[in-house]
Design an enzyme around this catalytic site. Sequence first.
Site, PDB file in Angstrom:
ATOM      1  N   SER A  26      34.661 -23.521   3.939  1.00 59.10           N
ATOM      2  CA  SER A  26      33.712 -22.572   4.436  1.00 59.10           C
ATOM      3  C   SER A  26      34.598 -21.522   5.414  1.00 59.10           C
ATOM      4  O   SER A  26      35.675 -21.864   5.572  1.00 59.10           O
ATOM      5  CB  SER A  26      32.608 -23.466   5.424  1.00 59.10           C
ATOM      6  OG  SER A  26      33.395 -23.912   6.626  1.00 59.10           O
ATOM      7  N   LYS A  27      33.781 -20.576   5.799  1.00 61.83           N
ATOM      8  CA  LYS A  27      34.514 -19.600   6.693  1.00 61.83           C
ATOM      9  C   LYS A  27      35.227 -20.366   7.782  1.00 61.83           C
ATOM     10  O   LYS A  27      36.400 -19.910   8.045  1.00 61.83           O
ATOM     11  CB  LYS A  27      33.530 -18.659   7.370  1.00 61.83           C
ATOM     12  CG  LYS A  27      32.815 -17.597   6.454  1.00 61.83           C
ATOM     13  CD  LYS A  27      32.866 -16.193   7.152  1.00 61.83           C
ATOM     14  CE  LYS A  27      32.595 -15.140   5.954  1.00 61.83           C
ATOM     15  NZ  LYS A  27      31.323 -14.711   5.819  1.00 61.83           N
ATOM     16  N   ARG A  28      34.681 -21.398   8.222  1.00 61.13           N
ATOM     17  CA  ARG A  28      35.275 -22.024   9.704  1.00 61.13           C
ATOM     18  C   ARG A  28      36.530 -22.500   9.032  1.00 61.13           C
ATOM     19  O   ARG A  28      37.590 -22.499   9.617  1.00 61.13           O
ATOM     20  CB  ARG A  28      34.389 -23.171   9.891  1.00 61.13           C
ATOM     21  CG  ARG A  28      35.117 -24.020  11.371  1.00 61.13           C
ATOM     22  CD  ARG A  28      34.007 -24.865  11.461  1.00 61.13           C
ATOM     23  NE  ARG A  28      33.332 -25.403  10.735  1.00 61.13           N
ATOM     24  CZ  ARG A  28      33.853 -26.735  10.212  1.00 61.13           C
ATOM     25  NH1 ARG A  28      34.905 -27.443  10.828  1.00 61.13           N
ATOM     26  NH2 ARG A  28      32.930 -27.377   9.281  1.00 61.13           N
ATOM     27  N   HIS A  29      36.656 -22.783   7.859  1.00 69.06           N
ATOM     28  CA  HIS A  29      37.894 -23.653   7.271  1.00 69.06           C
ATOM     29  C   HIS A  29      38.779 -22.593   6.877  1.00 69.06           C
ATOM     30  O   HIS A  29      40.175 -22.819   6.278  1.00 69.06           O
ATOM     31  CB  HIS A  29      37.627 -24.763   6.046  1.00 69.06           C
ATOM     32  CG  HIS A  29      36.659 -25.768   6.330  1.00 69.06           C
ATOM     33  ND1 HIS A  29      35.462 -25.744   5.704  1.00 69.06           N
ATOM     34  CD2 HIS A  29      36.979 -26.890   7.058  1.00 69.06           C
ATOM     35  CE1 HIS A  29      35.113 -26.872   6.141  1.00 69.06           C
ATOM     36  NE2 HIS A  29      35.847 -27.627   6.977  1.00 69.06           N
ATOM     37  N   GLY A  30      38.503 -21.420   6.596  1.00 62.94           N
ATOM     38  CA  GLY A  30      39.580 -20.193   5.971  1.00 62.94           C
ATOM     39  C   GLY A  30      39.016 -19.635   4.912  1.00 62.94           C
ATOM     40  O   GLY A  30      39.938 -19.013   4.300  1.00 62.94           O
TER      41      GLY A  30
END
Length: 465
Positions: free
Chosen positions: A240-244
């Site tokens: 996800s965005k949070r993961h990169g």
Amino acid sequence: MTVVTRFAPTPTRFLHIGGARTALFNWLYARHTGGQFLLRIEDTDRKRSTEEAKAAIIDGLEWLGIDWDGDIVYQSERADRHAEVAHAMLEAGNAYHCWCTPEVLQTMRETAKADGRQPRYDGTWRDRDPSEAPDGVDPVVRLRAPREGETVIDDAVQGKVVTANTQLDDMILLRADGTPTYMLSVVVDDHDMGITHIIRGDDHLTNAARQAQIYRAMGWDVPTFAHIPLIHGADGAKLSKRHGALGVDAYRDMGYLPEAIRNYLLRLGWSHGDDEIISTEQAIEWFDLGDVNKGAARFDFAKLDNLNAQYIKTAEAGRLLGLIAPLIEADTGVTPSAAARKRLAAGLDGLRSRSKTILELAENAKIYSSDRPLEFEEKAAVLLDPDARGRLAALRTALEDHDDWTEEALETAVKGHAETQDLKLGLIAQPLRAVLTGRTASPGIFEVMAVLGKDETLGRLADAA
Ligand code: GLU
């Protein structure tokens, strides 16, 4: 056989990190084998494709140093050719017209579901006489897919992938308005572009069997498929965005060097022994599809940071200075003066060994780029109490006659001064750092003095008085 690979992004969004890795693997395989790497923009979805996304994809590839051979192929410009192939299949009896309306298909799906069957097209028009076609309905063109046996893909990463043909219904090749479907376009383009190896994310694995059926219907060679596992977050969940899961441009903005991203993406799903730092030349020499991991790769910012730090350590000085100058300027609103630029160049090595990203480097570099009087961080200001200011004034006096402004000589001089004053070095060094850098953390204080030079050092000391 000359290897021809391709990257085929859909320009509905920017070049995200997973796409960049797909492009990199295709590029490396082509360069490794002395083949060609082509770029095709799959812009058939006119409503969702944007010029902005196209430009960002091209820009992202260029930034990463992934160059393609020949001209970019735009899928939308090839619709006539796609339709031509569908008509050739009709002619050869490998495709047929189907006059089912959306309502009929809906009923078909519902009945199948109610009977506990998979909601697939049932082949109604496969052998039906076109004279029975209803009036006022434009037909679609469907593939006459094999009904028995299996469709087998020998995937270079996944191994043998077998799909029972009963699982695959007669897919649509041309819609009722005559436009080609995605599945047809991809196959025709890959064939016409002479693609020998299709390396892509394993989210496309289920498409491979259907695509193989189209190749076989046309009597074309099926390229080698290599479906690479998707990238997951560090916690194993879908990226996800949070993961990169960000655009490549976001990584540039976060201060990563393209060679670090390239090295990181390479290691994300491919390995060569325990090697971590791999130059592009080595990557080209070593890259092979057989070494692509079968398991999902995990995106780990800490590892990327480590690699980036390594590349910052060895990057050419002029390039780094060129990267940080606009950042410093944007942040402070001041163009670094000639004196400031000289200090930056002299202090770069000490700064870069402490910086994981270009943003960090620019931030650390402000101790040299700022002209007097400095702004003090709160923690640094606290260190400069009246006692400390007194100690610094005495040091300044002692240094006025000191001319050897090298790191070593300064260390001897400051230590000697501390001894004559009967002071622990820390009582001088700490406020000295604060007054010279405005901060409580910096490269070694004698290095900072040497980089600042005598005038600037004494000037900053005087400002504290
Ligand atoms: N256009 C597809 C995508 O961006 C890739 C198709 C393919 O590689 O075959 O996911």
